[in-house]
Design a protein around this motif. Structure first.
Motif, PDB file in Angstrom:
ATOM      1  N   HIS A  64     -22.477  69.969  48.429  1.00 39.78           N
ATOM      2  CA  HIS A  64     -23.184  69.922  49.719  1.00 39.78           C
ATOM      3  C   HIS A  64     -24.035  68.656  49.713  1.00 39.78           C
ATOM      4  CE1 HIS A  64     -22.407  74.257  50.654  1.00 39.78           C
ATOM      5  NE2 HIS A  64     -22.416  74.361  49.348  1.00 39.78           N
ATOM      6  N   PHE A 150     -17.300  80.985  55.597  1.00 39.96           N
ATOM      7  CA  PHE A 150     -18.442  81.740  55.060  1.00 39.96           C
ATOM      8  C   PHE A 150     -18.227  83.197  55.441  1.00 39.96           C
ATOM      9  CE2 PHE A 150     -20.491  77.547  54.868  1.00 39.96           C
ATOM     10  CZ  PHE A 150     -21.303  77.640  53.737  1.00 39.96           C
ATOM     11  N   SER A 154     -24.984  82.245  54.282  1.00 35.35           N
ATOM     12  CA  SER A 154     -25.734  81.498  53.273  1.00 35.35           C
ATOM     13  C   SER A 154     -26.465  80.371  53.991  1.00 35.35           C
ATOM     14  CB  SER A 154     -24.780  80.990  52.187  1.00 35.35           C
ATOM     15  OG  SER A 154     -25.497  80.528  51.077  1.00 35.35           O
ATOM     16  N   HIS A 180     -16.491  81.706  50.926  1.00 34.37           N
ATOM     17  CA  HIS A 180     -17.719  82.210  50.304  1.00 34.37           C
ATOM     18  C   HIS A 180     -17.718  83.706  50.571  1.00 34.37           C
ATOM     19  CE1 HIS A 180     -22.272  81.920  49.538  1.00 34.37           C
ATOM     20  NE2 HIS A 180     -22.011  83.189  49.745  1.00 34.37           N
ATOM     21  N   HIS A 238     -16.897  80.118  43.938  1.00 31.15           N
ATOM     22  CA  HIS A 238     -18.021  80.601  43.115  1.00 31.15           C
ATOM     23  C   HIS A 238     -18.050  82.104  42.859  1.00 31.15           C
ATOM     24  CE1 HIS A 238     -19.610  81.056  47.140  1.00 31.15           C
ATOM     25  NE2 HIS A 238     -20.185  79.875  47.231  1.00 31.15           N
ATOM     26  N   CYS A 283     -29.601  81.110  44.148  1.00 31.39           N
ATOM     27  CA  CYS A 283     -28.411  80.561  44.791  1.00 31.39           C
ATOM     28  C   CYS A 283     -27.557  81.732  45.277  1.00 31.39           C
ATOM     29  CB  CYS A 283     -27.615  79.678  43.830  1.00 31.39           C
ATOM     30  SG  CYS A 283     -27.096  80.527  42.342  1.00 31.39           S
ATOM     31  N   ASP A 311     -20.780  73.671  43.368  1.00 32.39           N
ATOM     32  CA  ASP A 311     -21.580  74.101  44.522  1.00 32.39           C
ATOM     33  C   ASP A 311     -22.912  73.344  44.529  1.00 32.39           C
ATOM     34  OD1 ASP A 311     -22.351  75.391  46.832  1.00 32.39           O
ATOM     35  OD2 ASP A 311     -22.774  77.317  45.883  1.00 32.39           O
ATOM     36  N   ALA A 313     -26.003  71.929  45.458  1.00 37.13           N
ATOM     37  CA  ALA A 313     -26.687  72.322  46.706  1.00 37.13           C
ATOM     38  C   ALA A 313     -28.162  71.946  46.635  1.00 37.13           C
ATOM     39  CB  ALA A 313     -26.506  73.818  46.942  1.00 37.13           C
ATOM     40  N   HIS A 315     -31.949  71.070  47.419  1.00 35.52           N
ATOM     41  CA  HIS A 315     -33.077  71.352  48.316  1.00 35.52           C
ATOM     42  C   HIS A 315     -34.299  70.712  47.675  1.00 35.52           C
ATOM     43  CE1 HIS A 315     -30.799  74.395  50.582  1.00 35.52           C
ATOM     44  NE2 HIS A 315     -30.381  74.859  49.431  1.00 35.52           N
TER      45      HIS A 315
HETATM   46  O1  DOR Z   1     -26.644  78.717  47.022  1.00 35.82           O
HETATM   47  C1  DOR Z   1     -26.001  78.225  47.914  1.00 35.82           C
HETATM   48  N1  DOR Z   1     -26.396  77.101  48.546  1.00 35.82           N
HETATM   49  N2  DOR Z   1     -24.875  78.824  48.314  1.00 35.82           N
HETATM   50  C2  DOR Z   1     -24.209  78.426  49.404  1.00 35.82           C
HETATM   51  O2  DOR Z   1     -23.243  79.042  49.743  1.00 35.82           O
HETATM   52  C3  DOR Z   1     -24.700  77.307  50.212  1.00 35.82           C
HETATM   53  C4  DOR Z   1     -25.531  76.420  49.432  1.00 35.82           C
HETATM   54  C5  DOR Z   1     -26.322  75.446  50.298  1.00 35.82           C
HETATM   55  O3  DOR Z   1     -25.718  74.795  51.143  1.00 35.82           O
HETATM   56  O4  DOR Z   1     -27.527  75.329  50.114  1.00 35.82           O
END
Ligand code: DOR
Length: 448
Positions: A64, A150, A154, A180, A238, A283, A311, A313, A315
Motif C-alpha cells: 500500500h 475486500f 479494512s 481480503h 494474508h 493489522c 501487505d 501498510a 501509517h
Molecule cells: O492492516 C491492514 N492495513 N490491512 C489491510 O487490509 C489494509 C492495510 C492498509 O491499507 O492500511
C-alpha cells in the motif's frame, strides 16, 4: 539492443529454481545474457560476489503506497526506494487510495505517477466495489495485475458485501481475484461486545479476538466456495490462522486455481508480541496465536501457501499511537521482508530455495509477470545479493519509509542485503541507493 553496458557478477551462489549453484552471471543491458563462464564484452564491469548468494529480486504482491491521496503516510517514490533497499525489485500496489482505484482512469493516473517517480517495477490492482462490475469485466492485463476484493472491511471504505455483487465478480472477472477475507458482521458484533466491556480502552491483545479466527474462516471459506462454483482464479491474501489452511491444497503453483498468500509479519509475530509493540502491530487480519504462526510456517514448507508478501501498510506514528479503535491497521515492512526471511532461514525454518520460490518465482507465475522472478538467460536482470554471514541491525536512521518508523528498530537480523540490481542496473550497494536515473518499469502481465 539496449545501449547500456554489460555487467558481470562473479563467484556468487545462485539460488534459483530449487537449487543453489555456483555460477557467474553476465548482464547485457537490462537482461541476463548468460549464466556460466565465457568471454565477456570489452568494457564489462565485474562485481565479485564471493561468499554471497544471488537471488531473483523479490516480487511483493501486496503493498500500500498510499498514492494518490494519502501521501502524508507514504508515496510511490518513498516506499519503492525502501523496497529496493530491501531487495524487492517489483511490487503490486493496492487500490485503497484516495480516490480508490476502482476504474481504469484511476489506474491510468497511478501508472502516470509511477512512471515518473517509482524506483521498482510496479503493477496495480483494480479495486472491486458493490457496484463496479461493468468496469471489472472490461479490465484486462494491460490495465491491472488483478482485482482486489475486500471481503472484509479494512483501511479505506472498500467492503464488498453484497452477495449478488460477489457472485458477479467471481463469475465475470477476467483477471485473478485477490481477496481480503474477514467476515465483517461478526467483527462488528465482537467490537460491540468489547466496547461494552472496556469502553474505548479495549486492550490491543483483544484485536485477534475481535478480528477472530471464526471471522477469517467464514470469509475465506465463502471465497473458496465462490471460486469453485464459478471456476474463478482466486488468491486469498494474508492468511493468519491454522484453520483456514484446511481450505488449500498442497503442491506446486502451476495448475492451481485457488492459491494462498501469507505475509512476513504473520510468519514472525504472535500474540505475545502485542505486549511490546502494541498498536504498532495492529493489522488486519490480526496477528494471532503462536500455534497459528507455526501452522503458517509449516504451510509454506509443505506448499499449501504459495506466496510470501508483506501487505506493507504505512501509517504515521502519531496515527498508530491512538487508542485501540482509532489506531489504523497496518505496519510498514517492505524494506525488511527479505531480512526477516533470511533470519528465519538462519533459524532453520525455511531453505533459501523455498524463500525464492514463494517470494519471487510464484508471484511471477501467478500474475503472469513477463520474464521476471527467475534467474534465467533472456530474462530481465532483477537480482539481489545477500550475505548470510553478516548481521543487520535495524536502525531508525536507516528506515526509508516516509512514516519514518519500523517495528524492527533495534532488531538484529542474521543476513544482509549487499546489492540490488534492477533491470540490469545496480541500484542499491554498500548500504545506500545508488544515485542515477531510475531503472524501474511498468510490469507486463500475460494472461495465464
Ligand atoms: O492492516 C491492514 N492495513 N490491512 C489491510 O487490509 C489494509 C492495510 C492498509 O491499507 O492500511
Amino acid at each position: 539492443m539496449s545501449t547500456m553496458g554489460s555487467l558481470q557478477l562473479v563467484n556468487a551462489q545462485l539460488v534459483n529454481e530449487g537449487r543453489i549453484v555456483a555460477a557467474d552471471v553476465l548482464i547485457r543491458g537490462d537482461r541476463i545474457e548468460r549464466i556460466g563462464t565465457g568471454a565477456v564484452p570489452a568494457g564489462t564491469t565485474t562485481i565479485d560476489l564471493k561468499g554471497k548468494h544471488l537471488l531473483p529480486g523479490l516480487i511483493d504482491d501486496q503493498v500500500h503506497c498510499r498514492e494518490p491521496g494519502l501521501t502524508h503516510k507514504a508515496t510511490l517514490a518513498t516506499e519503492s526506494l525502501a523496497a529496493l533497499c530491501g531487495g524487492v525489485t517489483s511490487f503490486l500496489d493496492m487500490p485503497n487510495t484516495q480516490p480508490p482505484s476502482t476504474d481504469r482512469a484511476a489506474l491510468a493516473e497511478k501508472r502516470r505517477i509511477a512512471a515518473a517517480t517509482c524506483h521498482v517495477n510496479y503493477g496495480f490492482y483494480l479495486g472491486a466495489t458493490n457496484t463496479n462490475l461493468e468496469e471489472i469485466k472490461r479490465v484486462g492485463v494491460a490495465d491491472a495485475c488483478g482485482i482486489k476484493v475486500f471481503m472484509g472491511a479494512s483501511t479505506g471504505n472498500m467492503l464488498v458485501d453484497d452477495q449478488a455483487a460477489l457472485e458477479g465478480i467471481f463469475a465475470e472477472a477476467r483477471l485473478l481475484i485477490a481477496t481480503h477475507c474477514e467476515y465483517s458482521p461478526l467483527i462488528l458484533e465482537n467490537e460491540r461486545r468489547y466496547r461494552e466491556r472496556y469502553g474505548e480502552n479495549v486492550p490491543i491483545e483483544a484485536h485477534p479476538l475481535i478480528r477472530s479466527e471464526e471471522a477469517c474462516y467464514r470469509s475465506s471459506s465463502l471465497a473458496v466456495g465462490l471460486a469453485k462454483k464459478h471456476g474463478a482464479r482466486l488468491h486469498i491474501l494474508h492468511l493468519t490462522t491454522a484453520r483456514e489452511l484446511t481450505l488449500f491444497e498442497r503442491g506446486p503453483i502451476e495448475g492451481k486455481r485457488i492459491t494462498a498468500e501469507v505475509c512476513a509479519h504473520h510468519l514472525w509475530f504472535e500474540q505475545s508480541s502485542y505486549a511490546t509493540l502494541g498498536t504498532k502491530i495492529k493489522c488486519n487480519p490480526a496477528i494471532k496465536t503462536a500455534a497459528d504462526r507455526d501452522a503458517l510456517r509449516a504451510a509454506v514448507v509443505d506448499d499449501r501457501i504459495d506466496v510470501i508478501a508483506t501487505d506493507h501498510a504505512p501509517h504515521t506514528l502519531e496515527e498508530k499511537a491512538r487508542s485501540y479503535f482509532e489506531a489504523p491497521s497496518g505496519l510498514p515492512l517492505v524494506q525488511h521482508s527479505l531480512l526477516m526471511l533470511l533470519d528465519q532461514h538462519a533459524q532453520g525454518l525455511f531453505t533459501l530455495p523455498k524463500i525464492v520460490e514463494k517470494a519471487a518465482h510464484n508471484p511471477a507465475l501467478l500474475f503472469g509477470i513477463a520474464e521476471r522472478g527467475f534467474i534465467r538467460e533472456g530474462y530481465y536482470a532483477d537480482l539481489v545479493a545477500v550475505d548470510l554471514a553478516a548481521v543487520t541491525r535495524v536502525d531508525a536512521a536507516q528506515v526509508r519509509y516516509k512514516c519514518g518508523w519500523s517495528p524492527f528498530e533495534g532488531t538484529d537480523f542474521r543476513g544482509s542485503i549487499v546489492m540490488t540490481v534492477l533491470n540490469g542496473v545496480p541500484v542499491f550497494r554498500d548500504g545506500q541507493p545508488v544515485a542515477g536515473p531510475r531503472a524501474a518499469r511498468a510490469l507486463e502481465f500475460r494472461a495465464r
